[in-house]
Write an enzyme that holds these catalytic residues in place. Structure first.
Site, PDB file in Angstrom:
ATOM      1  N   GLU A   1       0.840  -1.222   0.000  1.00 33.17           N
ATOM      2  CA  GLU A   1       0.000   0.000   0.000  1.00 33.17           C
ATOM      3  C   GLU A   1       0.872   1.268   0.000  1.00 33.17           C
ATOM      4  OE1 GLU A   1      -2.777  -0.511   3.294  1.00 33.17           O
ATOM      5  OE2 GLU A   1      -4.093  -1.583   1.930  1.00 33.17           O
TER       6      GLU A   1
ATOM      7  N   GLU B   1      -5.348  -8.417  -0.962  1.00 32.90           N
ATOM      8  CA  GLU B   1      -6.075  -8.197   0.298  1.00 32.90           C
ATOM      9  C   GLU B   1      -7.547  -7.921  -0.008  1.00 32.90           C
ATOM     10  OE1 GLU B   1      -4.569  -5.315   3.083  1.00 32.90           O
ATOM     11  OE2 GLU B   1      -2.494  -5.813   2.604  1.00 32.90           O
TER      12      GLU B   1
HETATM   13  C1  BGP Z   1      -4.469  -2.775   4.998  1.00 29.68           C
HETATM   14  C2  BGP Z   1      -3.131  -3.363   5.436  1.00 29.68           C
HETATM   15  C3  BGP Z   1      -3.222  -4.676   6.125  1.00 29.68           C
HETATM   16  C4  BGP Z   1      -4.480  -4.866   6.958  1.00 29.68           C
HETATM   17  C5  BGP Z   1      -5.714  -4.293   6.277  1.00 29.68           C
HETATM   18  C6  BGP Z   1      -6.953  -4.352   7.144  1.00 29.68           C
HETATM   19  O1  BGP Z   1      -4.329  -1.418   4.934  1.00 29.68           O
HETATM   20  O2  BGP Z   1      -2.292  -3.548   4.299  1.00 29.68           O
HETATM   21  O3  BGP Z   1      -2.048  -4.792   6.895  1.00 29.68           O
HETATM   22  O4  BGP Z   1      -4.320  -4.359   8.214  1.00 29.68           O
HETATM   23  O5  BGP Z   1      -5.506  -2.963   5.901  1.00 29.68           O
HETATM   24  O6  BGP Z   1      -7.008  -3.186   7.915  1.00 29.68           O
HETATM   25  P1  BGP Z   1      -7.255  -3.272   9.482  1.00 29.68           P
HETATM   26  O7  BGP Z   1      -6.267  -4.240   9.987  1.00 29.68           O
HETATM   27  O8  BGP Z   1      -7.064  -1.892   9.974  1.00 29.68           O
HETATM   28  O9  BGP Z   1      -8.672  -3.766   9.630  1.00 29.68           O
END
Ligand code: BGP
Length: 489
Positions: free
Chosen positions: A193, A388
């Protein structure tokens, strides 16, 4: 006339995605140094908002944490002990039929201070063991070089990616792991990201903006991003020199942005916000800064300092595929009141009344994933990888230990259905790694209660629990999805 494609290709890479700092634990053993991700976990929940990527901290705050003045850290906020339980977890992934498993190498496990002369052998050995375990089940590793895990000392001594010296430290790290794992890993991502650095220079690049007085956050963030672009291109070059059949991807948090109305002002604002997001994949995939950014830089007093050769490196070493995270779509309005949660996600954000929201206010939009896939395909005509996607939710453990996460099954099946539609639209889709195949520590909240897994982990937000793993209903559902290559959802 090619036949219309009706489904996912036979070698479609089904799996799950994690990050070292959210699963491993063992944050300070076997030679590992601290990383910025370890520090972010100290930021108290109330300072984060519902989903606040702008988790910026000050230099004093970090030094206060290190001096022990900030002690709100739960002992187990740093993961679910994957470091010691990886064999058990990988066996569960294999039981679901995973073809691929996304993980990050924690840079600070390899170079504890980031600028060390020699790598930490215990760290290198750990990932050797993980890749060997994956190999036993024919699961391909998909490895992220930097998943918000900048070695803390690179932040404290150099101020992170704002300092051009990080290019050298990063390429040394990349060359070390490419050489070590060249026979075990063929799918690599450079920065997780990479666009998040403009929301949070500290999370995305270990940059403390209060140490650079007189410059705007944007100026600092885009300069740091430039250094990451150069480093990513040099890593792509190195990967292709060291690993014969390597595939290197970039990774974007895709924020598919809709206009709130058909008012041309809203259309233009949505187009602008989409450009600011896709700017990062434009540079990675097309190998140059897009012209629309010249106006943005000029209007925001941003000057990118480049060195001779930077543009040529970026042009010559573009990525082999584009990967991205997709959780939600966002909507922007140029008039009227803005929504607090949506406004936290994007400037001018408002709720989309056609969409439901998750427990954390993320607007659930499966069709938006098809929109994003078509946009990427039409813009770059490169292979795509969804690395993701998932639903963070509160899960309930029933008396008999079962967990009926039909809401997660519904979320994922609808998104996979739209992936199938996108493939019929002609999109070249390599694979899908569901975020958090096993419950892990949330990035934005540093808590366990925002659960994503097909596998439940007995650990609460205060770090209490046995860490025992158990299967949710979605475990067998996803197993069937993989068995039928996405036919049975
Ligand atoms: C993205 C990240 C992940 C993961 C995901 C879910 O931004 O790349 O590492 O964390 O978000 O977000 P969260 O964990 O805040 O629910």
């Amino acid at each position: 006339m090619t036949n219309a494609i009706n489904g996912f290709k036979p070698d479609f890479l089904w799996g799950g995605a994690t990050a070292a700092n959210q699963v491993e634990g063992a944050y300070n053993i076997d030679g590992k140094g601290l990383s910025t991700a370890d520090m972010v976990k100290y930021i108290p929940k109330e300072e984060r908002g519902i989903h606040n990527f702008s988790m910026d901290v000050t230099a004093d705050y970090i030094e206060g944490v290190l001096a022990g003045k900030v002690n709100d850290r739960y002992p187990k906020r740093d993961g679910i002990d994957f470091y010691h339980r990886y064999k058990e977890d990988i066996a569960l992934f294999a039981e679901m039929g995973f073809k691929v498993f996304r993980l990050s190498i924690n840079w600070a496990r390899i170079f504890p201070n980031g600028d060390d002369a020699e790598p930490n052998e215990a760290g290198l050995q750990f990932y050797d063991n993980v890749f060997d375990e994956l190999k036993k089940y024919d699961i391909e590793p998909l490895v992220t070089l930097s998943h918000y895990e900048t070695p803390l000392e690179l932040s404290r001594k150099y101020n992170g990616w704002y300092n051009r010296k990080l290019i050298g430290f990063f390429t040394k790290y990349a060359e070390t792991v490419f050489s070590r794992y060249k026979d075990k890993v063929k799918y690599w991502l450079t920065f997780n990201e990479i666009n998040v650095i403009t929301h949070s220079p500290y999370t995305g690049g270990g940059v403390l903006i209060d140490k650079i007085p007189g410059k705007t956050k944007d100026q600092i963030a885009y300069q740091a991003a430039h250094h990451q672009f150069v480093a990513s291109s040099l890593a792509t070059k190195l990967a292709h020199e060291i690993i014969p059949d390597v595939q290197v991807g970039c990774m974007l948090a895709r924020m598919e942005t809709y206009p709130h109305t058909n008012n041309p002002d809203d259309i233009l604002e949505a187009q602008h916000q989409n450009d600011l997001n896709l700017f990062f994949t434009d540079v990675h995939a097309k190998g140059e800064y897009p012209s629309y950014m010249n106006r943005y830089f000029a209007e925001n007093n941003i000057t990118i300092e480049k060195e001779v050769g930077d543009d040529e490196i970026i042009k010559q070493y573009t990525v082999d595929f584009i990967s991205f995270s997709y959780y939600m779509s966002v909507t922007v309005a140029t008039q009227g009141a803005h929504d607090e949660v949506a406004g936290n996600m994007i400037k001018g954000g408002v709720k989309n009344e056609y969409l439901e929201s998750s427990d954390w206010g993320w607007q659930i939009d499966p069709k938006g994933l098809r929109v994003a896939l078509r946009d990427f395909h039409n813009r770059y005509n490169k292979p795509l990888f969804i690395v993701e996607n998932g639903l963070g939710a509160f899960d309930t453990v029933e008396e008999d230990g079962s967990i009926h996460d039909d809401y997660r099954i519904a979320y994922l099946s609808k998104h996979i259905e739209q992936m199938k539609e996108a493939v019929k639209d002609g999109v070249d889709l390599m694979g899908f790694t569901a975020w958090g195949p096993i419950d892990l520590v949330s990035m934005s909240t540093s808590e366990m209660s925002k659960r994503y897994g097909f596998i439940y982990v007995d650990q609460d937000d205060d770090g209490n629990g046995t860490l025992n793993r158990s299967k949710k209903d979605s475990f067998d559902w996803y197993k069937k999805v993989i068995e039928t290559n996405g036919e049975e959802l």
